[in-house]
Design a protein around this motif. Structure first.
Motif, PDB file in Angstrom:
ATOM      1  N   ASP A 293      48.382  32.003  32.766  1.00  0.00           N
ATOM      2  CA  ASP A 293      47.287  33.128  32.883  1.00  0.00           C
ATOM      3  C   ASP A 293      48.266  34.396  32.589  1.00  0.00           C
ATOM      4  OD1 ASP A 293      45.523  31.524  33.302  1.00  0.00           O
ATOM      5  OD2 ASP A 293      45.371  31.910  35.453  1.00  0.00           O
ATOM      6  N   ASP A 294      49.536  34.266  32.954  1.00  0.00           N
ATOM      7  CA  ASP A 294      50.387  35.597  33.034  1.00  0.00           C
ATOM      8  C   ASP A 294      50.863  35.801  31.407  1.00  0.00           C
ATOM      9  OD1 ASP A 294      50.227  36.089  35.516  1.00  0.00           O
ATOM     10  OD2 ASP A 294      52.230  35.077  36.116  1.00  0.00           O
ATOM     11  N   LEU A 295      51.001  34.620  30.981  1.00  0.00           N
ATOM     12  CA  LEU A 295      51.442  34.620  29.533  1.00  0.00           C
ATOM     13  C   LEU A 295      50.323  35.411  28.575  1.00  0.00           C
ATOM     14  CD1 LEU A 295      53.493  33.771  26.955  1.00  0.00           C
ATOM     15  CD2 LEU A 295      51.928  31.588  27.002  1.00  0.00           C
ATOM     16  N   VAL A 296      48.949  34.861  28.959  1.00  0.00           N
ATOM     17  CA  VAL A 296      47.859  35.524  28.245  1.00  0.00           C
ATOM     18  C   VAL A 296      47.770  36.862  28.257  1.00  0.00           C
ATOM     19  CG1 VAL A 296      45.469  35.533  28.193  1.00  0.00           C
ATOM     20  CG2 VAL A 296      46.474  33.341  28.340  1.00  0.00           C
ATOM     21  N   GLU A 297      48.212  37.363  29.530  1.00  0.00           N
ATOM     22  CA  GLU A 297      48.197  38.731  29.828  1.00  0.00           C
ATOM     23  C   GLU A 297      49.068  39.350  29.015  1.00  0.00           C
ATOM     24  OE1 GLU A 297      46.399  40.888  31.504  1.00  0.00           O
ATOM     25  OE2 GLU A 297      45.066  39.356  31.832  1.00  0.00           O
ATOM     26  N   ALA A 298      50.270  38.941  29.181  1.00  0.00           N
ATOM     27  CA  ALA A 298      51.543  39.422  28.315  1.00  0.00           C
ATOM     28  C   ALA A 298      51.197  39.693  26.992  1.00  0.00           C
ATOM     29  CB  ALA A 298      52.726  38.731  28.725  1.00  0.00           C
ATOM     30  N   LEU A 299      50.462  38.432  26.269  1.00  0.00           N
ATOM     31  CA  LEU A 299      50.474  38.411  24.871  1.00  0.00           C
ATOM     32  C   LEU A 299      49.280  39.519  24.674  1.00  0.00           C
ATOM     33  CD1 LEU A 299      50.731  34.614  24.100  1.00  0.00           C
ATOM     34  CD2 LEU A 299      52.526  36.414  23.577  1.00  0.00           C
ATOM     35  N   SER A 300      48.131  39.470  25.331  1.00  0.00           N
ATOM     36  CA  SER A 300      47.327  40.511  24.883  1.00  0.00           C
ATOM     37  C   SER A 300      47.415  41.692  25.147  1.00  0.00           C
ATOM     38  CB  SER A 300      45.681  40.062  25.467  1.00  0.00           C
ATOM     39  OG  SER A 300      46.010  39.995  27.004  1.00  0.00           O
ATOM     40  N   ALA A 301      48.541  41.946  26.050  1.00  0.00           N
ATOM     41  CA  ALA A 301      49.202  43.486  25.877  1.00  0.00           C
ATOM     42  C   ALA A 301      49.878  43.870  24.471  1.00  0.00           C
ATOM     43  CB  ALA A 301      50.017  43.644  26.796  1.00  0.00           C
ATOM     44  N   ARG A 302      49.889  42.771  23.549  1.00  0.00           N
ATOM     45  CA  ARG A 302      50.605  43.323  22.293  1.00  0.00           C
ATOM     46  C   ARG A 302      49.746  42.704  21.040  1.00  0.00           C
ATOM     47  NH1 ARG A 302      55.558  44.090  21.604  1.00  0.00           N
ATOM     48  NH2 ARG A 302      55.824  42.776  19.768  1.00  0.00           N
ATOM     49  N   ALA A 303      48.308  43.312  21.190  1.00  0.00           N
ATOM     50  CA  ALA A 303      47.174  42.997  20.251  1.00  0.00           C
ATOM     51  C   ALA A 303      47.287  43.841  19.068  1.00  0.00           C
ATOM     52  CB  ALA A 303      46.186  42.640  21.004  1.00  0.00           C
TER      53      ALA A 303
END
Lengths: 213, 185
Positions: free
Chosen positions: A4-14
């Protein structure tokens, strides 16, 4: 780390991306590869002689058309292979067409000439130079094309490598045609066709190692 | 065309345009699908389902780094399946298994079921964390890895709660940047 944290981290870089980038990179690699190959041939071996005659021009055009036909169709197919899932298999036929055309023309040319001329028509003056030059000159276009494919996401690495080799072989053959004075269709079919296939096989061997992502 | 395909493709197209909310929604929907897929495939070849989480994370990162390779003219789920399968075969190969061990599947297998049993991946975050500024690292470790509350963390390090939140937010962004750089380099 939690998914879930990875998803957060990646979507911060959309950041926006352009799907046409895959094709553009391959086109850029092929074009710069062609420039490097042509300059190398013209400086290393020199431009061909005999361009005063219409026959020599016609043969230059046939050689360039054959090699460019392969390079262009292979590059289009390669840009599809560079996306996950790859490309429809039946489109491989577009890439095979230039080979079939040159082989057909070579057979017609042999058929209309006396058998005593055949070995000379196939071997030409400089088959060895052709055999060495095309694969050697193909190295830079191959490296550039592989770099472009690596930026994308090929999932069939052997096939993608083979088509990168085919693109590079075609580009190298365009450049070699600027020097080559062997004006015979069987020569082009055997030595141009053969060396381009060698480049393709080399690409297929190197693909799985160089294209992994 | 399934409802899944339509919905995921819409999210993917918005993600390619830079829509962060759509992108978050897309990744959040993909993670459980990938988890279910990898657990089935791994147990199918006699490996532990625990390894699935690393593959899920690696595939999410691959989707992130390669999202420009999705052609809007094509279906989305075959694209996703090709990446998921590629990463599976790559994983098994690096663990000395042959791709012959992987049964032929297609994108319907990927869409078959969600698995929400999220677990911890062992992706080596500690090395990446070391490259963050100290305060940012502490905040992420305390809240995201150790599971402390924002208030506890703020008290422990003498920071305000909003500073802890900002640190985490910035840190996650920096981490994603590091992941991107490491994987593509």
């Amino acid at each position: 780390m939690k998914t879930d944290d990875l998803v957060e981290a990646l979507s911060a870089r959309a950041a926006p991306v352009d799907f046409r980038e895959v094709g553009r990179r391959i086109a850029l690699a092929a074009t710069s590869g062609l420039i490097v190959a042509a300059v190398a041939i013209l400086i290393g071996l020199g431009p061909r002689s005999g361009l005063a005659t219409a026959g020599a021009w016609a043969f230059l055009c046939v050689k360039v058309a054959f090699a460019a036909g392969i390079a262009a169709t292979a590059a289009i197919y390669l840009s599809k292979l560079s996306r996950p899932g790859g490309a429809p298999r039946h489109e491989i036929w577009f890439v095979v067409l230039p080979f079939l055309a040159i082989m057909g023309l070579a057979l017609v040319s042999l058929g209309t000439a006396p058998a005593s001329h055949w070995s000379r028509m196939v071997a030409g003056d400089a088959w060895l130079e052709c055999l060495v030059s095309i694969p050697v000159i193909a190295v830079v276009p191959f490296a550039l094309t592989m770099w472009a494919v690596r930026q994308a996401a090929p999932t069939d690495l052997r096939r993608a490598g083979a088509f990168a080799g085919l693109v590079a072989g075609g580009i190298s053959a365009i450049a070699y045609a600027l020097h080559c004075t062997d004006d015979s269709l069987p020569f082009v079919a055997v030595w141009y066709g053969g060396t381009i296939i060698v480049c393709t096989l080399a690409g297929a061997l190197l693909g799985p190692r160089l294209l992994r992502w | 065309m399934t409802a899944d395909e339509t919905e995921l493709k819409t999210l993917m197209l918005a993600s390619q345009r830079g829509d962060a909310a759509a992108y978050r929604a897309l990744l959040a929907k993909l993670a459980p699908r990938l988890r279910g897929y990898y657990k089935r495939r791994l147990t199918g070849v006699g490996r532990s389902a625990d390894e699935a989480e690393d593959l899920v994370q690696e595939t999410l990162i691959a989707i992130h780094l390669k999202r420009q390779t999705y052609d809007p003219g094509a279906l989305f789920t075959p694209w996703l399946h090709a990446i998921a399968r590629y990463k599976l075969i790559d994983f098994l190969r690096s663990n000395r298994m042959s791709r012959m061990d992987v049964p032929i599947d297609d994108h319907h297998d990927l869409m078959a079921a969600d698995d929400h049993a999220s677990a911890e991946g062992t992706h080596d975050m500690t090395k990446l964390l070391d490259r963050l500024p100290k305060r940012t690292r502490q905040a992420i470790e305390a809240v995201k890895l150790e599971g402390n509350s924002v208030a506890e963390t703020a008290a422990r390090y003498g920071m305000s709660e909003s500073n802890v939140k900002i640190s985490i937010h910035r840190g996650l962004k920096a981490l994603a940047a590091l992941i991107g750089r490491d994987s593509s380099g």
